[in-house]
Design a protein around this motif. Structure first.
Motif, PDB file in Angstrom:
ATOM      1  N   ILE A   1      24.409  -8.688 -40.270  1.00  0.00           N
ATOM      2  CA  ILE A   1      23.314  -8.154 -39.463  1.00  0.00           C
ATOM      3  C   ILE A   1      22.431  -7.263 -40.335  1.00  0.00           C
ATOM      4  O   ILE A   1      22.909  -6.297 -40.934  1.00  0.00           O
ATOM      5  CB  ILE A   1      23.856  -7.350 -38.268  1.00  0.00           C
TER       6      ILE A   1
ATOM      7  N   ASN B   1      24.646  -5.082 -31.386  1.00  0.00           N
ATOM      8  CA  ASN B   1      23.767  -4.994 -32.554  1.00  0.00           C
ATOM      9  C   ASN B   1      22.337  -4.649 -32.149  1.00  0.00           C
ATOM     10  O   ASN B   1      21.656  -3.884 -32.838  1.00  0.00           O
ATOM     11  CB  ASN B   1      23.771  -6.323 -33.316  1.00  0.00           C
TER      12      ASN B   1
ATOM     13  N   CYS C   1      20.427  -1.294 -33.591  1.00  0.00           N
ATOM     14  CA  CYS C   1      19.198  -1.454 -34.376  1.00  0.00           C
ATOM     15  C   CYS C   1      17.993  -0.850 -33.665  1.00  0.00           C
ATOM     16  O   CYS C   1      17.099  -0.272 -34.303  1.00  0.00           O
ATOM     17  CB  CYS C   1      18.968  -2.930 -34.688  1.00  0.00           C
TER      18      CYS C   1
ATOM     19  N   GLY D   1      18.129 -10.348 -31.536  1.00  0.00           N
ATOM     20  CA  GLY D   1      18.029 -10.695 -32.938  1.00  0.00           C
ATOM     21  C   GLY D   1      17.015 -11.801 -33.133  1.00  0.00           C
ATOM     22  O   GLY D   1      16.554 -12.415 -32.171  1.00  0.00           O
TER      23      GLY D   1
ATOM     24  N   TYR E   1      16.645  -7.272 -35.396  1.00  0.00           N
ATOM     25  CA  TYR E   1      17.495  -7.534 -36.559  1.00  0.00           C
ATOM     26  C   TYR E   1      17.472  -9.025 -36.881  1.00  0.00           C
ATOM     27  O   TYR E   1      17.065  -9.849 -36.055  1.00  0.00           O
ATOM     28  CB  TYR E   1      18.944  -7.077 -36.326  1.00  0.00           C
TER      29      TYR E   1
ATOM     30  N   ARG F   1      19.895 -12.203 -38.905  1.00  0.00           N
ATOM     31  CA  ARG F   1      21.263 -12.561 -39.289  1.00  0.00           C
ATOM     32  C   ARG F   1      21.187 -13.361 -40.590  1.00  0.00           C
ATOM     33  O   ARG F   1      20.483 -14.365 -40.661  1.00  0.00           O
ATOM     34  CB  ARG F   1      21.938 -13.401 -38.197  1.00  0.00           C
TER      35      ARG F   1
END
Length: 269
Positions: A47, A75, A79, A158, A182, A184
């Motif tokens: 991440i 996550n 973030c 994400g 974010y 990956r």
């Protein structure tokens, strides 16, 4: 040490937390040095938080007039809070409720004091941990009986990923704005992190799979997955595991406690 192996495929920080909890549980349940399995961390995805000031400014502006914020994962929470650099109750001109998919996200919010304030932030999540997913969150949101055409919803996620909930909210009439906070990054197939995996006995391995995207990436590796077993906390992940060729695919309820209990059950067979 047992010749069985458990492979944890989460990003490094989350993998460490689960590995430590699993090891402690095995010791508490009577496993010894001779019977404890090898636990391997294989972070299939890393991440990478986004950190530009322009994105932070856009998020801050959007939240000022929002009626609901949805975080798709822990996550996304971590973030986003890193970007905002302020308490949650400071980000909006009105009390801003939050929707999450399950218990891990609830714990992440609580770690930031969200939901624990004196005048606590309202947190909406599926009540059954057997149904921690976007479809069940939508059921909870429908129970609010909101007139969605008057509501603005912010979704934190994400890069990429499922858009089902966003599309469902739009169809209900809501104004939806999604922010990718974010990205990956897949594990290099030549990384040394694969070394222990290549040396293990696949027929005596259990893979803990918690991300459909990570599973699909795993399918690109040349591995004897037809000999291995997979444990999945959601039917979508289980389907992905079957598609890439796992010999045995099991499902369990979401959450680390369920994964640990299922791993112990597998080890006892």
């Amino acid at each position: 040490m047992s010749n069985k192996t458990i492979v944890i495929t989460r990003p490094s920080g989350q993998a460490r937390q689960l590995s430590e909890a699993l090891q402690a549980s095995l010791v508490d349940s009577g496993f010894t040095k001779d019977t404890v399995p090898q636990i391997i961390s294989l972070p299939l995805l890393t991440i990478v938080p986004k950190g530009d000031d322009v994105l932070a400014g856009r998020i801050t502006a959007a939240l000022k007039s929002a009626d609901l914020a949805i975080f798709v994962s822990p996550n996304a929470i971590e973030c986003t809070m890193r970007l905002l650099e302020r308490s949650w109750q400071e980000v909006s001109d009105r009390p801003l409720p939050i929707g999450v998919m399950g218990g891990s996200s609830l714990a992440a919010l609580n770690n930031h004091g969200i939901g624990l304030e004196g005048n606590a932030t309202k947190i909406i999540l599926p009540q059954s941990n057997a149904q921690w997913d976007s479809e069940s969150l939508w059921s909870e949101l429908q129970a609010l009986n909101w007139e969605w055409s008057t509501k603005k919803v912010i979704i934190f996620k994400g890069e990429g990923g499922r858009d089902w909930l966003a599309e469902t909210l739009k169809q209900a009439g809501a104004q939806v704005e999604a922010f990718s906070v974010y990205t990956r990054v897949p594990l290099d197939l030549n990384s040394s992190a694969w070394n222990d995996v290549h040396e293990m006995d696949f027929a005596k391995s259990l893979w803990l799979l918690t991300s459909s995207e990570a599973v699909r990436y795993l399918g690109q590796a040349t591995l004897s997955l037809d000999l291995a077993s997979a444990m999945c906390p959601h039917h979508n992940i289980a389907s992905a595991a079957e598609q890439i060729g796992f010999g045995k695919v099991f499902t369990c309820e979401p959450g680390d406690e369920a994964l640990i209990a299922a791993s112990r059950a597998w080890l006892s067979v």
